[in-house]
Write a protein that holds these residues in place. Structure first.
Motif, PDB file in Angstrom:
ATOM      1  N   GLN A 194      -4.807 -16.513 -10.121  1.00  0.00           N
ATOM      2  CA  GLN A 194      -5.930 -17.634 -10.470  1.00  0.00           C
ATOM      3  C   GLN A 194      -5.334 -18.663 -11.460  1.00  0.00           C
ATOM      4  OE1 GLN A 194      -9.376 -15.945 -12.334  1.00  0.00           O
ATOM      5  NE2 GLN A 194     -10.762 -17.815 -11.715  1.00  0.00           N
ATOM      6  N   ALA A 195      -4.439 -18.113 -12.349  1.00  0.00           N
ATOM      7  CA  ALA A 195      -3.746 -18.950 -13.396  1.00  0.00           C
ATOM      8  C   ALA A 195      -2.134 -19.184 -13.068  1.00  0.00           C
ATOM      9  CB  ALA A 195      -4.148 -18.148 -14.774  1.00  0.00           C
ATOM     10  N   SER A 197      -7.144 -28.028 -17.111  1.00  0.00           N
ATOM     11  CA  SER A 197      -8.086 -27.761 -18.511  1.00  0.00           C
ATOM     12  C   SER A 197      -7.464 -26.848 -19.556  1.00  0.00           C
ATOM     13  CB  SER A 197      -9.590 -27.439 -17.990  1.00  0.00           C
ATOM     14  OG  SER A 197     -10.216 -28.555 -17.150  1.00  0.00           O
ATOM     15  N   ALA A 198      -7.005 -25.613 -19.026  1.00  0.00           N
ATOM     16  CA  ALA A 198      -6.369 -24.694 -19.814  1.00  0.00           C
ATOM     17  C   ALA A 198      -5.298 -25.317 -20.567  1.00  0.00           C
ATOM     18  CB  ALA A 198      -6.140 -23.427 -19.219  1.00  0.00           C
ATOM     19  N   THR A 202     -14.876 -19.219 -25.496  1.00  0.00           N
ATOM     20  CA  THR A 202     -14.747 -19.768 -24.226  1.00  0.00           C
ATOM     21  C   THR A 202     -16.162 -19.679 -23.493  1.00  0.00           C
ATOM     22  OG1 THR A 202     -12.509 -19.424 -23.968  1.00  0.00           O
ATOM     23  CG2 THR A 202     -13.542 -19.714 -22.020  1.00  0.00           C
ATOM     24  N   GLN A 214     -15.922 -22.630 -17.629  1.00  0.00           N
ATOM     25  CA  GLN A 214     -15.053 -22.780 -16.451  1.00  0.00           C
ATOM     26  C   GLN A 214     -13.844 -22.334 -16.661  1.00  0.00           C
ATOM     27  OE1 GLN A 214     -15.985 -25.231 -18.442  1.00  0.00           O
ATOM     28  NE2 GLN A 214     -14.515 -26.696 -18.813  1.00  0.00           N
ATOM     29  N   LEU A 215     -13.624 -21.921 -18.130  1.00  0.00           N
ATOM     30  CA  LEU A 215     -12.313 -21.383 -18.487  1.00  0.00           C
ATOM     31  C   LEU A 215     -12.573 -19.716 -18.984  1.00  0.00           C
ATOM     32  CD1 LEU A 215     -10.544 -24.067 -20.614  1.00  0.00           C
ATOM     33  CD2 LEU A 215     -10.431 -23.785 -18.189  1.00  0.00           C
ATOM     34  N   SER A 216     -13.491 -19.158 -18.271  1.00  0.00           N
ATOM     35  CA  SER A 216     -13.914 -17.806 -18.467  1.00  0.00           C
ATOM     36  C   SER A 216     -12.862 -16.963 -17.998  1.00  0.00           C
ATOM     37  CB  SER A 216     -15.040 -17.311 -17.909  1.00  0.00           C
ATOM     38  OG  SER A 216     -15.371 -17.554 -16.312  1.00  0.00           O
ATOM     39  N   ARG A 222      -9.065 -25.908 -13.270  1.00  0.00           N
ATOM     40  CA  ARG A 222      -9.247 -24.985 -14.304  1.00  0.00           C
ATOM     41  C   ARG A 222      -7.735 -24.873 -15.066  1.00  0.00           C
ATOM     42  NH1 ARG A 222     -12.324 -22.177 -10.279  1.00  0.00           N
ATOM     43  NH2 ARG A 222     -10.258 -20.998  -9.642  1.00  0.00           N
ATOM     44  N   ASN A 223      -6.610 -24.839 -14.456  1.00  0.00           N
ATOM     45  CA  ASN A 223      -5.317 -24.519 -15.019  1.00  0.00           C
ATOM     46  C   ASN A 223      -5.307 -25.865 -15.714  1.00  0.00           C
ATOM     47  OD1 ASN A 223      -3.411 -22.256 -14.175  1.00  0.00           O
ATOM     48  ND2 ASN A 223      -5.178 -22.432 -12.665  1.00  0.00           N
ATOM     49  N   ALA A 250      -9.959 -26.360  -7.347  1.00  0.00           N
ATOM     50  CA  ALA A 250     -10.751 -25.743  -8.186  1.00  0.00           C
ATOM     51  C   ALA A 250      -9.657 -25.363  -9.269  1.00  0.00           C
ATOM     52  CB  ALA A 250     -11.641 -24.689  -7.636  1.00  0.00           C
ATOM     53  N   THR A 251      -8.619 -24.329  -8.515  1.00  0.00           N
ATOM     54  CA  THR A 251      -7.396 -23.686  -9.639  1.00  0.00           C
ATOM     55  C   THR A 251      -7.026 -24.654 -10.313  1.00  0.00           C
ATOM     56  OG1 THR A 251      -7.541 -21.908  -7.860  1.00  0.00           O
ATOM     57  CG2 THR A 251      -5.590 -22.273  -9.398  1.00  0.00           C
TER      58      THR A 251
END
Length: 236
Positions: free
Chosen positions: A204-205, A78-79, A135, A141-143, A75-76, A71-72
Protein backbone atom coordinates in the motif's frame (compact mmCIF):
# COMPACT_ATOMS: atom_id res chain seq x y z
CA UNK A 1 32.24 69.51 -33.66
CA UNK A 2 28.73 70.48 -32.67
CA UNK A 3 25.82 68.85 -34.49
CA UNK A 4 23.35 71.11 -36.28
CA UNK A 5 20.24 71.82 -34.23
CA UNK A 6 17.40 69.39 -34.82
CA UNK A 7 19.53 66.89 -36.67
CA UNK A 8 18.95 63.21 -35.83
CA UNK A 9 21.93 60.98 -35.23
CA UNK A 10 21.48 57.59 -36.96
CA UNK A 11 21.88 54.60 -34.65
CA UNK A 12 22.65 51.26 -36.23
CA UNK A 13 20.52 48.33 -35.09
CA UNK A 14 22.46 45.80 -37.11
CA UNK A 15 23.55 42.70 -35.16
CA UNK A 16 27.20 43.58 -35.68
CA UNK A 17 26.69 46.98 -34.10
CA UNK A 18 24.63 45.72 -31.16
CA UNK A 19 26.98 42.85 -30.43
CA UNK A 20 30.22 44.69 -30.94
CA UNK A 21 32.82 43.54 -28.48
CA UNK A 22 30.65 40.72 -27.15
CA UNK A 23 30.90 36.98 -27.59
CA UNK A 24 28.04 35.27 -29.41
CA UNK A 25 25.87 33.83 -26.63
CA UNK A 26 26.58 30.11 -27.34
CA UNK A 27 30.31 30.79 -27.12
CA UNK A 28 29.80 32.80 -23.94
CA UNK A 29 27.84 29.94 -22.37
CA UNK A 30 30.48 27.41 -23.34
CA UNK A 31 33.21 29.61 -21.89
CA UNK A 32 31.25 30.04 -18.65
CA UNK A 33 30.63 26.30 -18.28
CA UNK A 34 34.30 25.61 -18.84
CA UNK A 35 35.34 28.20 -16.27
CA UNK A 36 37.52 27.01 -13.44
CA UNK A 37 36.67 30.01 -11.29
CA UNK A 38 35.44 28.22 -8.13
CA UNK A 39 32.27 30.17 -7.41
CA UNK A 40 31.09 30.13 -11.02
CA UNK A 41 32.00 26.48 -11.48
CA UNK A 42 30.15 25.46 -8.29
CA UNK A 43 27.08 27.39 -9.36
CA UNK A 44 26.99 25.64 -12.72
CA UNK A 45 27.25 22.20 -11.13
CA UNK A 46 24.47 22.99 -8.66
CA UNK A 47 22.31 24.16 -11.58
CA UNK A 48 23.00 20.88 -13.37
CA UNK A 49 21.99 19.03 -10.21
CA UNK A 50 18.68 20.89 -10.04
CA UNK A 51 17.97 20.20 -13.70
CA UNK A 52 18.83 16.52 -13.33
CA UNK A 53 16.61 16.21 -10.26
CA UNK A 54 13.68 17.79 -12.09
CA UNK A 55 14.01 15.57 -15.16
CA UNK A 56 14.42 12.32 -13.23
CA UNK A 57 11.69 13.34 -10.80
CA UNK A 58 9.25 13.83 -13.67
CA UNK A 59 10.19 10.40 -15.00
CA UNK A 60 9.71 8.85 -11.57
CA UNK A 61 6.19 10.16 -11.11
CA UNK A 62 5.26 9.31 -14.68
CA UNK A 63 6.29 5.70 -14.02
CA UNK A 64 4.42 5.73 -10.71
CA UNK A 65 1.17 6.67 -12.46
CA UNK A 66 1.52 3.58 -14.66
CA UNK A 67 2.38 1.12 -11.90
CA UNK A 68 0.03 2.18 -9.10
CA UNK A 69 -3.68 2.86 -8.98
CA UNK A 70 -4.82 6.47 -8.44
CA UNK A 71 -5.85 5.97 -4.81
CA UNK A 72 -2.51 4.47 -3.81
CA UNK A 73 -0.65 7.11 -5.80
CA UNK A 74 -2.58 9.91 -4.10
CA UNK A 75 -2.03 8.58 -0.58
CA UNK A 76 1.68 8.06 -1.13
CA UNK A 77 2.10 11.46 -2.75
CA UNK A 78 0.43 13.08 0.26
CA UNK A 79 2.66 11.16 2.66
CA UNK A 80 5.80 12.16 0.74
CA UNK A 81 4.67 15.79 0.65
CA UNK A 82 4.24 15.71 4.43
CA UNK A 83 7.65 14.06 4.76
CA UNK A 84 9.31 16.80 2.71
CA UNK A 85 7.48 19.53 4.62
CA UNK A 86 8.57 18.31 8.06
CA UNK A 87 12.10 17.64 6.84
CA UNK A 88 12.34 21.18 5.50
CA UNK A 89 11.05 22.70 8.73
CA UNK A 90 12.99 20.40 11.03
CA UNK A 91 16.38 20.98 9.46
CA UNK A 92 16.15 24.45 11.07
CA UNK A 93 17.89 26.19 8.17
CA UNK A 94 21.11 24.48 9.26
CA UNK A 95 21.88 23.74 5.61
CA UNK A 96 22.70 27.41 5.06
CA UNK A 97 24.64 27.50 8.33
CA UNK A 98 26.82 24.66 7.07
CA UNK A 99 27.41 26.35 3.72
CA UNK A 100 28.44 29.53 5.54
CA UNK A 101 30.70 28.15 8.26
CA UNK A 102 32.25 24.93 6.92
CA UNK A 103 34.82 26.75 4.74
CA UNK A 104 36.31 28.39 7.83
CA UNK A 105 35.60 25.68 10.42
CA UNK A 106 38.96 23.98 10.02
CA UNK A 107 39.52 21.22 12.58
CA UNK A 108 36.01 21.74 13.95
CA UNK A 109 34.32 20.78 10.69
CA UNK A 110 33.50 17.22 11.74
CA UNK A 111 32.01 18.41 15.04
CA UNK A 112 30.02 21.15 13.30
CA UNK A 113 28.50 18.71 10.82
CA UNK A 114 27.76 16.06 13.46
CA UNK A 115 26.04 18.54 15.77
CA UNK A 116 24.00 20.01 12.93
CA UNK A 117 22.91 16.51 11.94
CA UNK A 118 21.97 15.65 15.52
CA UNK A 119 19.93 18.83 16.02
CA UNK A 120 18.07 18.34 12.75
CA UNK A 121 17.36 14.66 13.38
CA UNK A 122 15.96 15.45 16.83
CA UNK A 123 13.68 18.21 15.54
CA UNK A 124 12.50 16.26 12.50
CA UNK A 125 11.84 13.09 14.49
CA UNK A 126 9.72 15.06 16.94
CA UNK A 127 7.68 16.62 14.13
CA UNK A 128 7.22 13.38 12.20
CA UNK A 129 6.25 11.42 15.31
CA UNK A 130 3.70 14.04 16.26
CA UNK A 131 2.23 13.93 12.78
CA UNK A 132 1.91 10.14 12.83
CA UNK A 133 0.17 10.24 16.20
CA UNK A 134 -2.24 12.93 15.02
CA UNK A 135 -2.88 11.41 11.59
CA UNK A 136 -6.50 10.36 12.36
CA UNK A 137 -7.37 13.99 13.09
CA UNK A 138 -5.07 15.80 10.64
CA UNK A 139 -5.11 13.48 7.62
CA UNK A 140 -7.46 10.48 7.92
CA UNK A 141 -6.57 9.37 4.39
CA UNK A 142 -3.04 8.67 5.63
CA UNK A 143 -4.18 6.32 8.38
CA UNK A 144 -2.01 3.58 6.85
CA UNK A 145 0.93 5.39 8.49
CA UNK A 146 -0.37 4.24 11.86
CA UNK A 147 0.87 0.73 11.07
CA UNK A 148 3.96 0.30 13.30
CA UNK A 149 6.33 -0.62 10.46
CA UNK A 150 5.09 2.11 8.13
CA UNK A 151 5.13 4.64 10.96
CA UNK A 152 8.79 3.87 11.63
CA UNK A 153 9.54 4.03 7.90
CA UNK A 154 7.83 7.42 7.61
CA UNK A 155 9.67 8.86 10.61
CA UNK A 156 13.01 7.46 9.41
CA UNK A 157 12.40 8.70 5.86
CA UNK A 158 11.53 12.18 7.12
CA UNK A 159 14.70 12.37 9.20
CA UNK A 160 16.65 10.89 6.30
CA UNK A 161 15.31 13.45 3.86
CA UNK A 162 16.38 16.18 6.25
CA UNK A 163 19.92 14.76 6.21
CA UNK A 164 19.71 14.45 2.45
CA UNK A 165 19.01 18.19 2.23
CA UNK A 166 21.82 19.01 4.65
CA UNK A 167 24.33 16.88 2.77
CA UNK A 168 24.07 19.31 -0.09
CA UNK A 169 25.05 22.10 2.27
CA UNK A 170 28.02 20.13 3.57
CA UNK A 171 29.20 19.24 0.08
CA UNK A 172 28.79 22.82 -1.10
CA UNK A 173 30.71 24.13 1.91
CA UNK A 174 33.49 21.66 1.17
CA UNK A 175 33.54 22.81 -2.47
CA UNK A 176 32.41 19.42 -3.76
CA UNK A 177 29.33 20.26 -5.85
CA UNK A 178 30.26 17.40 -8.17
CA UNK A 179 29.10 15.07 -5.42
CA UNK A 180 25.80 16.94 -5.18
CA UNK A 181 25.16 15.96 -8.80
CA UNK A 182 26.26 12.38 -8.12
CA UNK A 183 24.18 11.86 -4.98
CA UNK A 184 21.05 13.24 -6.63
CA UNK A 185 21.58 11.00 -9.65
CA UNK A 186 22.06 7.93 -7.43
CA UNK A 187 19.03 8.83 -5.33
CA UNK A 188 16.80 9.28 -8.38
CA UNK A 189 18.04 6.12 -10.10
CA UNK A 190 17.44 3.94 -7.04
CA UNK A 191 13.98 5.42 -6.54
CA UNK A 192 13.02 4.61 -10.11
CA UNK A 193 14.44 1.09 -9.92
CA UNK A 194 12.79 0.36 -6.56
CA UNK A 195 9.46 1.69 -7.78
CA UNK A 196 9.12 -1.22 -10.18
CA UNK A 197 9.89 -3.96 -7.64
CA UNK A 198 6.90 -6.33 -7.45
CA UNK A 199 7.08 -6.47 -3.66
CA UNK A 200 6.67 -2.69 -3.47
CA UNK A 201 3.96 -2.56 -6.13
CA UNK A 202 1.95 -4.96 -3.99
CA UNK A 203 2.40 -2.78 -0.91
CA UNK A 204 0.00 0.00 0.00
CA UNK A 205 2.96 2.29 0.66
CA UNK A 206 5.19 1.10 -2.17
CA UNK A 207 5.99 4.59 -3.44
CA UNK A 208 6.93 5.82 0.02
CA UNK A 209 9.07 2.73 0.57
CA UNK A 210 10.98 3.40 -2.66
CA UNK A 211 11.99 6.74 -1.15
CA UNK A 212 13.05 5.02 2.07
CA UNK A 213 15.32 2.65 0.17
CA UNK A 214 16.81 5.38 -2.03
CA UNK A 215 17.43 7.69 0.93
CA UNK A 216 19.17 4.93 2.89
CA UNK A 217 21.61 4.26 0.05
CA UNK A 218 22.24 7.92 -0.82
CA UNK A 219 22.84 8.91 2.81
CA UNK A 220 25.14 5.96 3.50
CA UNK A 221 27.26 6.51 0.39
CA UNK A 222 27.49 10.29 0.71
CA UNK A 223 28.31 10.39 4.41
CA UNK A 224 30.90 7.66 4.03
CA UNK A 225 32.59 9.91 1.48
CA UNK A 226 32.16 12.98 3.69
CA UNK A 227 33.55 11.58 6.92
CA UNK A 228 36.30 9.39 5.48
CA UNK A 229 37.59 11.56 2.65
CA UNK A 230 36.11 15.02 2.10
CA UNK A 231 36.15 16.33 5.68
CA UNK A 232 39.62 14.92 6.56
CA UNK A 233 40.98 16.45 3.35
CA UNK A 234 39.35 19.78 4.23
CA UNK A 235 40.85 19.71 7.71
CA UNK A 236 44.23 18.88 6.23
Amino acid sequence: PQLPAGRLVPVSTAPAALGAGRLPWPAAVRRALASREPLLHNGHLLSVSSLLTSVLGAGYWTLATRLYNPATLGRNYSAISAMMLFAGIGQLNLTNVLVRFIPSAGARTRTLVARAYAAAIAAITLLATGFVLLTPELAPQLSFLRHPVLALCFIAATAGYGLFIMQDGVLTGLRRPDWVVLENAVFAAIKIAALALPVLIAAQAGILLSWVLALAVAIAVTNTFLFTRAIPRHIG
